[in-house]
Design an enzyme around this catalytic site. Structure first.
Site, short mmCIF file in Angstrom:
data_model
loop_
_atom_site.label_atom_id
_atom_site.label_comp_id
_atom_site.label_asym_id
_atom_site.label_seq_id
_atom_site.Cartn_x
_atom_site.Cartn_y
_atom_site.Cartn_z
N SER A 6 3.48 -2.13 10.25
CA SER A 6 4.93 -2.25 10.48
C SER A 6 5.47 -3.64 10.15
O SER A 6 6.43 -4.09 10.76
CB SER A 6 5.28 -1.84 11.92
N ASN A 21 0.89 -1.17 0.00
CA ASN A 21 0.00 0.00 0.00
C ASN A 21 0.92 1.21 0.00
O ASN A 21 1.51 1.54 1.02
CB ASN A 21 -0.90 -0.01 1.25
N LYS A 61 0.27 4.27 -0.32
CA LYS A 61 -0.29 5.49 0.30
C LYS A 61 -0.02 6.69 -0.63
O LYS A 61 -0.04 6.53 -1.84
CB LYS A 61 0.25 5.68 1.71
N HIS A 67 -9.25 1.68 4.77
CA HIS A 67 -7.99 1.80 5.51
C HIS A 67 -8.18 2.74 6.70
O HIS A 67 -8.94 3.71 6.61
CB HIS A 67 -6.89 2.33 4.57
P1 13P Z 1 3.21 0.38 7.62
O1 13P Z 1 3.66 -0.94 7.05
O2 13P Z 1 3.99 1.56 7.11
O3 13P Z 1 3.10 0.35 9.11
O4 13P Z 1 1.72 0.61 7.07
C1 13P Z 1 0.82 -0.42 7.18
C2 13P Z 1 -0.38 -0.06 6.42
O5 13P Z 1 -1.10 0.85 6.75
C3 13P Z 1 -0.65 -0.83 5.20
O6 13P Z 1 -1.92 -0.54 4.71
#
Ligand code: 13P
Length: 257
Positions: free
Chosen positions: A217, A13, A15, A99
């Site tokens: 994470s 993801n 983002k 999300h």
């Molecule tokens: P991180 O792996 O950066 O913690 O993000 C997890 C996440 O929100 C995946 O959708």
């Protein structure tokens, strides 16, 4: 529980990261690294602006492309929104829905998650529906109530046939982008609870067919342990999905998981 009943799915993801040239570079780097991971569904969920580039760059490879959100109406006066048909027309196969960042910053509710999930399924997109508790909800010992409520509401009215096309991502909100990973046992406990909830709402065979991911994470160092758990079928990866080598290590951890 038999993990072989369902496909391991590792999804990045991204983002709000990467311009088009950067997206192309990252996907070109990822493709050869994961080409041998035939038993794992490898997905990159990218910003809307990168979708067309991403679909073109990954054509003919085993990397599938997903969007990060979708609107529930087919078309109309919804300024700034993107419909499921617009995504499928581009060759997009998956979409992240609900999300926690969308729930937290953009007013997403279980009702809109449910509408988006149904719209995605109706258009032939596979939804990756995110659920997860806040830190204080875990501290108050209501994690299971929160998760059960989200599963019931988010999939209300979704048939057994359709839920098998869906992916559920368990993302404890306190573990996202914080470097605080749930322990493998905590992840397993909630993923197993999600499966038990699906078995109650549908039946055991349906529950056994749904891929449940852990997210929060997850990284190259902790993926193997998380993915070794019987109900953790994959991962939804934020930060580590932006690094080709780290993402590849996670994909290969799923091959062995
Ligand atoms: P991180 O792996 O950066 O913690 O993000 C997890 C996440 O929100 C995946 O959708």
């Amino acid at each position: 529980m038999n993990k072989s009943l369902r496909k391991a799915i590792i999804a990045g993801n991204w983002k709000m990261n990467k311009t088009r040239p950067e997206a192309k570079e990252l996907l070109e780097a990822i493709k050869p690294l994961v080409a041998d991971a035939k038993d794992v569904e490898v997905i990159a969920c990218v910003p809307f602006t990168n979708l067309e580039t991403a679909v073109n760059v990954t054509a003919g490879s085993n990397v599938k492309i997903g969007a990060e959100n979708v609107h529930f109406e087919k078309s109309g006066a919804f300024t700034g929104e993107i419909s499921a048909d617009m995504l499928t027309e581009l060759g997009v196969e998956y979409v992240v829905i609900g999300h926690s960042e969308r729930r937290q910053y953009f007013g997403e509710t279980d009702e809109t998650v449910n509408k988006r999930t149904k719209a995605a399924l109706a258009a032939g997109l596979k939804p990756i529906v995110c659920v997860g508790e806040l830190l204080w909800e875990r501290e108050c010992d209501i994690t299971e109530e929160v998760i059960a409520r989200q599963i019931k509401l988010d999939f209300f009215g979704v048939s057994a046939e359709d839920i098998k096309k869906s992916v559920i991502a368990y993302e404890p909100v306190w573990a996202i982008g914080t470097g605080k990973t749930a322990t493998a046992d905590q992840a397993q406990e909630v993923c197993a609870f999600i499966r038990a909830t699906l078995a109650k709402l549908y039946d055991q065979a349906t529950a056994d067919a749904v891929t449940i991911q852990y997210g929060g994470s997850m990284n190259a160092g902790n993926a193997a342990e998380l993915l070794s758990k019987p109900d953790v079928d994959g991962g939804l990866i934020g930060g580590a999905s932006l690094k080709a080598n780290d993402f590849s290590v996670i994909v290969h951890a799923a091959v062995n998981g």
